[in-house]
Design a protein around this motif. Structure first.
Motif, PDB file in Angstrom:
ATOM      1  N   ASP A  37      -7.378   6.642  -1.267  1.00 26.94           N
ATOM      2  CA  ASP A  37      -6.875   5.549  -0.572  1.00 26.94           C
ATOM      3  C   ASP A  37      -7.489   4.353  -0.492  1.00 26.94           C
ATOM      4  OD1 ASP A  37      -5.114   3.778   0.488  1.00 26.94           O
ATOM      5  OD2 ASP A  37      -3.996   5.344   1.842  1.00 26.94           O
TER       6      ASP A  37
ATOM      7  N   LYS B 209      -4.085  -5.132   0.142  1.00 24.21           N
ATOM      8  CA  LYS B 209      -4.824  -5.995   1.319  1.00 24.21           C
ATOM      9  C   LYS B 209      -5.649  -6.992   0.478  1.00 24.21           C
ATOM     10  CE  LYS B 209      -4.217  -2.853   4.655  1.00 24.21           C
ATOM     11  NZ  LYS B 209      -3.094  -3.108   5.788  1.00 24.21           N
TER      12      LYS B 209
ATOM     13  N   VAL C  42      -6.520   1.275   0.052  1.00 25.49           N
ATOM     14  CA  VAL C  42      -5.633  -0.110   0.548  1.00 25.49           C
ATOM     15  C   VAL C  42      -6.677  -0.804   1.493  1.00 25.49           C
ATOM     16  CG1 VAL C  42      -3.845  -0.617   1.828  1.00 25.49           C
ATOM     17  CG2 VAL C  42      -3.521   1.067  -0.006  1.00 25.49           C
ATOM     18  N   ILE C  43      -7.541  -0.563   2.253  1.00 22.89           N
ATOM     19  CA  ILE C  43      -8.345  -0.959   3.048  1.00 22.89           C
ATOM     20  C   ILE C  43      -9.603  -1.433   2.563  1.00 22.89           C
ATOM     21  CG2 ILE C  43      -9.573  -1.174   5.171  1.00 22.89           C
ATOM     22  CD1 ILE C  43      -7.282  -0.135   6.660  1.00 22.89           C
TER      23      ILE C  43
ATOM     24  N   VAL D 194       0.878   4.542  -2.568  1.00 20.28           N
ATOM     25  CA  VAL D 194       0.576   5.898  -2.161  1.00 20.28           C
ATOM     26  C   VAL D 194       1.774   6.655  -2.718  1.00 20.28           C
ATOM     27  CG1 VAL D 194       0.398   7.358  -0.141  1.00 20.28           C
ATOM     28  CG2 VAL D 194      -1.028   5.364  -0.051  1.00 20.28           C
TER      29      VAL D 194
ATOM     30  N   GLY E 264       0.721  -1.126   0.108  1.00 24.64           N
ATOM     31  CA  GLY E 264      -0.055   0.139   0.101  1.00 24.64           C
ATOM     32  C   GLY E 264       0.799   1.259  -0.004  1.00 24.64           C
ATOM     33  N   SER E 265       2.075   1.105   0.823  1.00 23.23           N
ATOM     34  CA  SER E 265       2.804   2.572   0.800  1.00 23.23           C
ATOM     35  C   SER E 265       3.449   2.739  -0.455  1.00 23.23           C
ATOM     36  CB  SER E 265       4.274   2.073   1.803  1.00 23.23           C
ATOM     37  OG  SER E 265       3.365   1.961   3.106  1.00 23.23           O
TER      38      SER E 265
ATOM     39  N   TYR F  19      -4.182   7.054   8.002  1.00 21.12           N
ATOM     40  CA  TYR F  19      -2.850   6.228   7.790  1.00 21.12           C
ATOM     41  C   TYR F  19      -2.748   5.874   6.177  1.00 21.12           C
ATOM     42  CZ  TYR F  19       0.449   2.727   8.278  1.00 21.12           C
ATOM     43  OH  TYR F  19       1.844   2.179   8.134  1.00 21.12           O
ATOM     44  N   HIS F  20      -1.528   6.322   5.714  1.00 21.46           N
ATOM     45  CA  HIS F  20      -1.361   6.251   4.300  1.00 21.46           C
ATOM     46  C   HIS F  20      -0.019   5.431   4.068  1.00 21.46           C
ATOM     47  CE1 HIS F  20      -4.678   8.544   3.062  1.00 21.46           C
ATOM     48  NE2 HIS F  20      -4.077   9.504   3.736  1.00 21.46           N
TER      49      HIS F  20
ATOM     50  N   GLU G  50      -8.769   8.450   2.613  1.00 18.68           N
ATOM     51  CA  GLU G  50      -9.297   6.853   2.686  1.00 18.68           C
ATOM     52  C   GLU G  50     -10.976   7.214   2.649  1.00 18.68           C
ATOM     53  OE1 GLU G  50      -6.883   7.066   6.499  1.00 18.68           O
ATOM     54  OE2 GLU G  50      -7.400   4.832   6.248  1.00 18.68           O
TER      55      GLU G  50
END
Ligand SMILES: Cc1ncc(COP(=O)(O)O)c(C=O)c1O
Length: 437
Positions: free
Chosen positions: A245, A274, A247-248, A109, A105-106, A138-139, A212
């Motif tokens: 974002d 994820k 990612v989740i 981003v 994910g990082s 959180y990114h 997010e």
């Protein structure tokens, strides 16, 4: 110990003696002592198909024995990776037509930020570089992505690059609304604050806003009514790109394939990871809206190359696993399946609302947050104690300050959902007694 653990106090008992897992089956994991746990957070919100999905194992194994690795640099790629890119564009919000792969994910981003800068340079706007990110976001943990993250414990001691980041308020209605303020009024206030921030910085210096759609590690925070509509109106007015974002939230966590579809986001870029491979292989991607992608590709052509990429980005084994995961999601009719499991989770969490220490319960698809309060203050110590009590009872929750985070695998059964709810009630009662409330 020789292993340095992320987000862990290395000198604490947890650091010296981490809970060490050796196997997994369904929604359960087993540690070295033979203790079995129902993992109510699917690892880190990600093991969506549980810990023993044979089809994912088979997809990885087959790919390992045909083409175990190939890259996507210098005009070469792997057929399976290319097929995944095409498949993803079918599921993404309309108009998102290009995919750039990474492994985490990082990385996704970081890619979003770098391509945003590249895009603004291509448009002849080299001064338009700052990125707005929210408190509580959180990114990721790369230098750029951690810089965007809005959680103090990710910044302290690290001197992260900050000049590029503009910080705006989080969308946490329960935590941050004024007494008597409606959700819509709170959303409008956040949008006004965003507008003022951009105007003060100078819109010509602001490239993008990253958010997010539902905050995860900041406490499972859904957008209050009207939030994304109001925010997008401000962004459009100032020619600021939206980076979602996901990612989740990507691949069904909130009940639609992507949360952008559920909340009406029109992102220029969208990150995912994820659930993409059910966490069986480290893989991420950045999706780009077609007009933005066109500007970037044209500029890269003028320069002779797109000078960005990761050795393992678009790994064929990850691509094979992701394609199989998407097939499984299609067969399970993902949105309806998650809606059904979400209703079950909602029902299982209903009894805990009767406890006076519970200030707010939020369930969005298969993400949930149970926020504990001590009068009007957040009950952070109590939440830690509840998670310890639950662990002793065989269920793993995630502690986020005063919030207990829940995000079970999508394959969670009725009996397991009930166990999550019941364990939480019992653990909270035990923790309240132990803490002397
Ligand atoms: C919304 C969001 N973005 C980015 C990341 C970073 O992903 P990774 O840990 O794979 O680098 C995370 C991780 O939890 C996340 O929740």
């Amino acid at each position: 110990m020789s292993h340095m653990l992320p987000f862990t106090d290395p000198r604490s008992a947890e650091g010296r003696n981490p809970k060490t897992m050796v196997s997994g089956r369904g929604c359960h994991v087993t540690d070295t002592e033979g203790n079995e746990y129902l993992d109510a957070v699917a690892g880190l919100w990600c093991a969506s198909l549980g810990f023993s999905n044979e089809r994912l194992v088979e997809a990885a194994s087959k790919q390992l024995s045909t083409l175990p690795y190939y890259h996507s640099f210098l005009g070469r790629t792997a057929a399976v990776t290319d097929a995944l890119a095409r498949k993803l564009t079918e599921k993404l919000p309309v108009g998102m037509t290009k995919i750039f792969f990474g492994s985490s994910g990082s990385e996704a981003v970081d890619t979003a930020v770098k391509l945003t800068h590249f895009y603004q340079n291509a448009r002849g706007k080299p001064e338009k570089k700052r990125v707005v990110a929210r408190q509580g976001a959180y990114h990721g943990s790369g230098a750029l992505s951690a810089g965007l993250t809005g959680l103090d414990y990710c910044h302290i001691g690290f001197d992260l690059p900050g000049a590029m980041v503009l910080r705006t308020g989080r969308p946490h209605y329960f935590g941050d609304a004024e007494p008597g303020e409606s959700e819509t009024a709170f959303s409008r206030r956040r949008a006004r604050e965003l507008d003022a921030l951009i105007v003060e910085a100078g819109p010509e210096s602001v490239a993008a806003f990253i958010g997010e759609p539902v905050m995860g590690s900041g406490g499972v925070v859904p957008p209050p009514d009207g939030y994304w509509e109001a925010v997008q109106e401000v962004l459009a007015r100032h020619d600021v790109l939206l980076i979602a974002d996901e990612v989740i939230t990507g691949f069904g966590r909130t009940g639609s394939w992507f949360a952008s579809q559920r909340y009406g986001l029109r992102p220029a870029m969208l990150t995912m990871a994820k659930q993409m491979t059910g966490a069986y292989f480290p893989m991420s991607a950045l999706a780009l809206e077609s007009n933005v992608a066109e500007v970037i590709e044209k500029h890269a052509h003028e320069l002779g190359t797109l000078g960005h990429g990761f050795t393992y980005g678009g790994h064929p084994v990850g691509a094979a696993v992701a394609l199989e995961a998407v097939r499984i999601y299609e067969e399970m009719d993902l949105p309806n399946h998650v809606a059904d499991r979400s209703n079950a989770l909602n029902a299982a969490l209903a009894p805990i609302k009767a406890n006076p220490r519970v200030g707010n319960v939020r369930v969005i698809g298969l993400m949930a947050g149970v926020e504990l309060v001590d009068g009007r203050d957040p009950a952070t110590k109590l939440a830690r104690r509840v998670a310890d009590e639950a662990e002793r009872r065989g269920v793993l929750f995630r502690v986020i300050g005063p919030i207990l985070g829940i995000s079970p695998p999508y394959v969670v059964s009725d009996a397991e959902v009930e166990l999550i709810g019941r364990t939480l009630v019992e653990s909270l009662d035990a923790a309240v007694r132990a803490e002397g409330y």
